[in-house]
Enzyme design. Structure first.
Site, short mmCIF file in Angstrom:
data_model
loop_
_atom_site.label_atom_id
_atom_site.label_comp_id
_atom_site.label_asym_id
_atom_site.label_seq_id
_atom_site.Cartn_x
_atom_site.Cartn_y
_atom_site.Cartn_z
N LEU A 43 0.84 -1.20 0.00
CA LEU A 43 0.00 0.00 0.00
C LEU A 43 0.88 1.25 0.00
O LEU A 43 0.78 2.11 0.87
CB LEU A 43 -0.94 -0.01 1.21
CG LEU A 43 -2.18 0.88 1.09
CD1 LEU A 43 -3.13 0.35 0.03
CD2 LEU A 43 -2.91 0.99 2.43
N GLY A 44 1.75 1.33 -1.01
CA GLY A 44 2.55 2.53 -1.22
C GLY A 44 1.78 3.51 -2.10
O GLY A 44 0.55 3.54 -2.08
N SER A 45 2.50 4.29 -2.89
CA SER A 45 1.83 5.31 -3.70
C SER A 45 0.92 4.68 -4.75
O SER A 45 -0.20 5.17 -4.98
CB SER A 45 2.87 6.20 -4.38
OG SER A 45 3.73 5.46 -5.22
N ILE A 46 1.35 3.57 -5.37
CA ILE A 46 0.51 2.91 -6.38
C ILE A 46 -0.66 2.21 -5.70
O ILE A 46 -1.82 2.37 -6.10
CB ILE A 46 1.33 1.92 -7.21
CG1 ILE A 46 2.36 2.67 -8.06
CG2 ILE A 46 0.42 1.09 -8.12
CD1 ILE A 46 3.33 1.76 -8.78
N SER A 56 1.36 -5.18 3.96
CA SER A 56 2.61 -4.47 3.69
C SER A 56 3.62 -4.87 4.75
O SER A 56 3.31 -5.68 5.63
CB SER A 56 2.38 -2.95 3.68
OG SER A 56 1.98 -2.51 4.96
N ARG A 57 4.82 -4.31 4.67
CA ARG A 57 5.86 -4.67 5.63
C ARG A 57 5.43 -4.38 7.07
O ARG A 57 5.78 -5.11 7.99
CB ARG A 57 7.16 -3.92 5.32
CG ARG A 57 7.88 -4.46 4.09
CD ARG A 57 9.07 -3.59 3.76
NE ARG A 57 8.67 -2.25 3.35
CZ ARG A 57 9.51 -1.27 3.04
NH1 ARG A 57 10.81 -1.49 3.10
NH2 ARG A 57 9.08 -0.08 2.66
N GLY A 97 3.22 -5.42 -10.58
CA GLY A 97 4.48 -5.18 -9.88
C GLY A 97 5.65 -5.74 -10.65
O GLY A 97 6.16 -5.13 -11.59
N ARG A 98 6.07 -6.94 -10.27
CA ARG A 98 7.13 -7.68 -10.96
C ARG A 98 6.69 -9.13 -11.08
O ARG A 98 6.01 -9.66 -10.21
CB ARG A 98 8.46 -7.59 -10.21
CG ARG A 98 9.15 -6.24 -10.31
CD ARG A 98 9.75 -6.01 -11.69
NE ARG A 98 10.50 -4.76 -11.78
CZ ARG A 98 10.00 -3.62 -12.21
NH1 ARG A 98 8.73 -3.55 -12.57
NH2 ARG A 98 10.75 -2.54 -12.28
N GLU A 146 10.36 -12.39 -18.71
CA GLU A 146 9.96 -11.56 -19.85
C GLU A 146 11.06 -11.50 -20.90
O GLU A 146 12.24 -11.47 -20.55
CB GLU A 146 9.65 -10.14 -19.35
CG GLU A 146 8.46 -10.09 -18.42
CD GLU A 146 8.23 -8.70 -17.83
OE1 GLU A 146 8.97 -7.76 -18.20
OE2 GLU A 146 7.32 -8.56 -17.00
N HIS A 180 4.04 -5.73 -20.16
CA HIS A 180 4.69 -4.80 -19.23
C HIS A 180 4.41 -3.36 -19.65
O HIS A 180 5.34 -2.55 -19.84
CB HIS A 180 6.20 -5.08 -19.18
CG HIS A 180 6.84 -4.68 -17.89
ND1 HIS A 180 7.81 -5.42 -17.27
CD2 HIS A 180 6.64 -3.60 -17.08
CE1 HIS A 180 8.19 -4.82 -16.15
NE2 HIS A 180 7.49 -3.71 -16.02
N ALA A 196 2.01 -1.12 -18.09
CA ALA A 196 1.25 -0.29 -17.16
C ALA A 196 1.78 1.13 -17.05
O ALA A 196 1.01 2.07 -16.85
CB ALA A 196 1.22 -0.95 -15.78
#
Length: 337
Positions: free
Chosen positions: A174-177, A196-197, A253-254, A283, A301, A303
């Site tokens: 739950l960061g900026s994105i 989250s962490r 994300g990744r 990828e 990829h 976004a």
């Protein structure tokens, strides 16, 4: 006259602050970051293809205080070996959000500050995450293929999709994105929970310290976290099992945040409801087993890829470089914690 102009150009470049460029990108640097080329003296080992990269770095080691790290294609790993070749390095400006290709522990130990794209991509990536969720639940891409194939007049109406409103959405990171994703989905009437962490005291959403527990209480999981040793394969067999047959996974994300082999197995065997994937483990190679699944939406990829976000990234990159060389605070430093 032409030779004089060339000499003048090189003289002007030599007077500019030196910036080392490493990484790869599909566009030439002048096209991709024109102001960087104009304002800084660019050093790149790719301009000396016959010289081994480590030899190039050692040759220029004393003058290199800043490394501009490009993403795209195959990103070079900024590891301990590279850093040891650059004893004067003070700052890495990463042209992108993810920094999993940079050894942050080594940077912290050496006193090297790192910047990234900050919040530049947040809105576009959040939009994309919601678009993938809508597409998977409402079968938009699958319905489009159904119409284009000429099956509508023959087989009648396409199968029903699922309502977005009222869905329980678990956001991992739950960061900026992630925060922007939550804001958008609240407007759809979704209920939000997160992992989250650590718990964010400023947030009222339910917090789950365990991703499996979050999955068990969610209809959809959206991955917005960074890829680290702790988050590698954070979506595994247990999490997918907890998500269940109607559950949906969205990943912007990744790719390595998900155990891709396990995800493919669950999708093929109908053990989860669907997936929206903008990123993959290897990828641009994508599991072929997913190609025929109508409950899976895949994109290359993409976004972050809008002209608006790239323009903002360019401006931020230049601003970070200028701030460093002016001894001013960097605009988007990476938190080592």
């Amino acid at each position: 006259m032409a030779d004089e102009k060339l000499i003048d150009h090189h003289t002007e470049q030599a007077d500019l602050p030196v910036v080392l460029v490493l990484g790869s990108h599909p566009c030439p640097l002048p096209t991709y970051l024109p102001k960087v080329v104009q304002k800084f003296n660019i050093l790149s080992p790719y301009d000396s293809p016959t010289t081994p990269i480590h030899e190039f770095l050692i040759t220029h080691a004393q003058e290199i205080r800043v490394l501009l790290c490009l993403r795209g294609g195959i990103a070079i790993s900024i590891n301990q070996e590279i850093l040891n070749c650059l004893p004067s390095l003070e700052c890495i400006v990463n042209v992108g959000t993810g920094v999993n290709h940079i050894d942050l522990t080594a940077c912290k130990h050496k006193g090297i500050v790192v910047t990234n794209a900050g919040t530049v991509f947040s809105d576009d990536v959040a939009d994309y995450a919601v678009a993938l969720l809508l597409d998977v639940l409402r079968s938009i891409s699958a319905s489009n293929r159904y119409v284009r194939s000429g099956l509508w007049p023959i087989q009648g109406e396409y199968s029903l999709g699922h309502k977005v409103g009222g869905k329980r959405v678990g956001i991992i990171g739950l960061g900026s994105i992630g925060s922007e994703v939550a804001k958008r989905l609240q407007a759809f009437g979704c209920s939000i929970a997160y992992n989250s962490r650590k718990k964010k005291e400023s947030v009222s959403f339910p917090y789950y310290s365990n991703v499996t527990d979050l999955a068990a209480n969610s209809d959809a999981l959206i991955l917005c976290c960074a890829l680290t040793e702790e988050t590698h394969h954070i979506i595994n067999k247990d999490v997918l099992s907890a998500l269940g047959k109607e559950g949906v996974v969205i990943n912007i994300g990744r790719g390595a945040l998900i155990d891709e082999k396990e995800l493919v197995r669950c999708l093929v065997q109908g053990e989860i409801g669907g997936a929206g994937l903008d990123v993959f483990e290897n990828e641009p190679n994508v599991p072929k087993e997913l190609f025929e699944l109508d409950n899976v939406v895949m994109t290359p990829h993409s976004a972050v890829r809008t002209p608006e976000s790239f323009s903002a990234l360019h401006e931020l990159t230049v601003a970070n470089l200028e701030a460093f060389f002016s001894n001013k605070p960097l605009l988007s430093p990476v938190n080592y914690e």
